[in-house]
Structure formats: C-alpha cells, structure tokens
Enzyme design. Structure first.
Site, PDB file in Angstrom:
ATOM      1  N   ALA A 181     -10.040   5.033   3.123  1.00 55.91           N
ATOM      2  CA  ALA A 181     -10.104   6.144   4.075  1.00 55.91           C
ATOM      3  C   ALA A 181     -11.420   6.921   4.047  1.00 55.91           C
ATOM      4  CB  ALA A 181      -8.960   7.144   3.875  1.00 55.91           C
ATOM      5  N   GLY A 182     -11.868   7.253   5.251  1.00 51.91           N
ATOM      6  CA  GLY A 182     -13.003   8.149   5.416  1.00 51.91           C
ATOM      7  C   GLY A 182     -14.321   7.503   5.797  1.00 51.91           C
ATOM      8  N   GLY A 240      -9.216   8.729   8.770  1.00 51.99           N
ATOM      9  CA  GLY A 240      -9.644   8.782  10.168  1.00 51.99           C
ATOM     10  C   GLY A 240     -10.733   9.786  10.458  1.00 51.99           C
ATOM     11  N   LYS A 289       0.863  -1.185   0.000  1.00 49.40           N
ATOM     12  CA  LYS A 289       0.000   0.000   0.000  1.00 49.40           C
ATOM     13  C   LYS A 289       0.896   1.231   0.000  1.00 49.40           C
ATOM     14  CE  LYS A 289      -3.063   2.875   2.627  1.00 49.40           C
ATOM     15  NZ  LYS A 289      -3.965   3.090   3.747  1.00 49.40           N
ATOM     16  N   ASN A 346      -9.967   1.293   8.579  1.00 46.36           N
ATOM     17  CA  ASN A 346      -9.218   1.103   9.819  1.00 46.36           C
ATOM     18  C   ASN A 346      -9.924   1.788  10.997  1.00 46.36           C
ATOM     19  OD1 ASN A 346      -5.667   1.226  10.725  1.00 46.36           O
ATOM     20  ND2 ASN A 346      -7.395   0.818  11.978  1.00 46.36           N
ATOM     21  N   THR A 347      -9.863   3.122  11.018  1.00 44.74           N
ATOM     22  CA  THR A 347     -10.343   3.862  12.192  1.00 44.74           C
ATOM     23  C   THR A 347     -11.804   3.574  12.543  1.00 44.74           C
ATOM     24  OG1 THR A 347      -8.823   5.611  11.551  1.00 44.74           O
ATOM     25  CG2 THR A 347     -10.438   6.177  13.213  1.00 44.74           C
TER      26      THR A 347
END
Lengths: 67, 264
Positions: B193-194, B167, B106, B215-216
């Site tokens: 992301a997001g 995040g 990545k 992830n987050t």
C-alpha cells in the site's frame, strides 16, 4: 418456502432443495462458489446433503476484484 | 556480475512457497476486466490479490473468465473486515473455494475508515488463529517494527507494512521504519500500500525489502498496462540496485575521470 439469498428473498417452489441443487439452479459453478448458511460456513462436502429450510439465510460467495 | 550474489536465482520465499517475481498486484479498481487481465499479465506478477464477496446475480461478466488460474496464485484478502472474527470467518469461507490453490492469505483488519489503518490488536488476534488453522498468513500492517516482530512471533512467514495509506499514492513515508522492520524480523518484508509510481517502487526495493504489493497505482493510472510494465521494471531495478550496493553519498564531488596523464 422463502429463503434469503445474498440479501434478497427468493421463493423456492421445491420444498426439498439441497445447497448443491440451488447453486446449480443459479447457473453457478460449484468450484467457484462458497456457502454460508445462517452465517455458518458449509464445507463443500456437505452441499449435497444440506437441505434448505424456511427462512434460511444463505450467502453464496465467490472471488471479486480486490487489493 | 558479482560472484557472491546469484542474481539469476534471487527468489522470493513466502513460507513454503517460492516466487521469481517480487511484485504482487491487486485486481481492484480497474476500469474493466479486460484492462485488469492485460495489466496483471504485463506486471509479470505471479501472485494476485482478490476479495471474497457475495455473488452479484445481475453481473454481466464473471471475473474468473479473465484470470488464468494455472498462471497466477490467487491470494484472498479480508478487505473491509473490522474485527478478527470477521477476517477469520472470511478466510475460512475462502478456503472452501478451490480457486485458491494455496493456503496463502492476505490478512487485513481495518481499524479506521478514513485512513484504512489496521487495528493492531485485532490483527495479531486474527493472525494467531489463522496460523493455527494452517494458513500462510500475510498481514497488512502499520510500519511498526515492534508489531512486525509480534506478527513474526505469531507465526506469520512474511510481514507487509504499508508505505502510506491504501490508495493514497503518497509513496514511502517512513523509509527508516521500513529499514528497521527489515532488520527486526527474519521473515521477508513486503511493502503493501501507498506506492504511487515507478520511482516509489524502485526506491522501496532499494531499501532492501523483499517485495511490493501494488493495486491502485496501476489500476488507477491513465494507462494501467503501461504502469504495470513500469512497476515490473522498477521492482526489478530496485532489487538489483539493492543487491549490487549503492555508493555512499558524499557532500563534494569526486572526479570519475583520472587526472593522471592530463595534457593541459
């Protein structure tokens, strides 16, 4: 001799120490440790015959949590 | 089930690799390694992202004891790299770690500390070098169709536009651009992301993208394992809804019960 490992100075008694020996002395797994010596990447095949010198800067890396 | 869509064999192809899960999860920000392990397992993901960092000699636990290397494909990231040179070096270093069993990486080259938006110029530069080095490069990028095409042309077998800042949990801020990217490139599109919650994941998949990297939203949830399960189902539901084809939106009602045979 003094060697910088991951940002800290370590005094190494043995004057002829290979990267492989150092990794094992730190109780690290050879399979999960990668090495940069003085910012240059050292291939795994050279751990055994690459000897550390005074004031060398070593980075021992592995995986860490990340996204 | 429709005859022309084999939903049972709907696989995600990234370069020469095939996956049945369309959800990729990160391993950062979990309260502890046990929660991380339980969450990534609950997510049903086959690919997990990790960072490459200096070993902390004072650490009590090793992340590796919590990751089943036979079950997951580990994807090294270049988080924290601000130049192509740093990103390339990080991944060349990662290549020396046998825990990475594939050449998938990545690639992220950050251009701004506050937004963590990528630096397009450095990203393309790094992608070209890494493709030449034989990596399967998965670039985290802005939701920019022109850039997506350039990265495809550079040899990336997948592109990973952001939905919103890393995040942030803001969800998909420009669904139209994501749709245009999907049209612009022939490689898979993974939104990275997001995503904030399950409905974001579902809506993103309904756009027709090939996968999502989260992830987050999982690690930061009150119950990460519960959110991992929710994301797993949301990605599946969104994909199936996309393949099945949603009805067109209409301004007025259209009765779903027939009028024929009405008594009163």
């Amino acid at each position: 001799m003094n060697v910088e490992i991951n940002g800290s100075i370590f005094e190494i008694e043995n004057e002829t120490v290979s990267i492989e020996k150092l990794i094992l002395n730190f109780n690290l797994d050879l399979k999960s440790t990668a090495v940069a010596l003085n910012r240059e990447i050292i291939p795994k095949s050279r751990y055994k015959d690459t000897m550390l010198c005074e004031n060398d800067c070593l980075d021992l890396v592995s995986i860490a949590p990340g996204g | 089930m429709s005859e022309n869509i084999n939903k049972d064999k709907d696989v995600l192809k990234i370069g020469k690799y095939f996956f049945s899960s369309r959800l990729i999860v990160g391993t950062g920000k979990y309260p502890d390694f046990k929660t991380m392990k339980d969450s990534i397992e609950a997510s049903g993901s086959e690919i997990i992202t990790v960072a490459v960092r200096r070993i902390d000699f004072s650490a009590k636990e090793n992340m590796l004891s919590y990751v089943d290397l036979d079950r997951f494909t580990l994807l090294p990231n270049t988080a924290g790299c601000y130049t192509a040179d740093d990103a390339v070096k990080t991944l060349l270093l990662a290549r020396e770690l046998p825990v990475f069993k594939t050449d998938m990486v990545k690639l992220e080259v950050i251009g701004d500390e506050k937004t963590l938006y990528p630096d397009n110029e450095e990203l393309i530069k790094a992608a070209r070098i890494l493709v030449k080095e034989g990596f399967t490069v998965m670039p985290y990028m802005m939701d920019d169709p022109v850039l997506a095409k350039k990265l495809e042309d550079a040899g990336c077998p997948v592109v990973m536009p952001l939905a919103s800042p890393i995040g942030s949990g803001l969800g998909i801020r420009n669904p139209y651009n994501i749709k245009i990217i999907k049209e612009a490139v022939s490689v898979p599109v993974i939104v990275d992301a997001g995503v904030g919650t399950a409905s974001d994941a579902c809506k993103t998949m309904e756009l027709g993208v090939d996968g999502i990297l989260i992830n987050t939203a999982i690690a930061g949830a009150k119950d990460p394992v519960g959110m991992a399960l929710a994301m797993k189902d949301a990605v599946k539901a969104g994909r199936l809804a996309y393949l099945s084809g949603r009805i067109p939106m209409k301004l007025y009602a259209q009765a779903s019960t027939q009028m024929e045979g009405i008594v009163f």
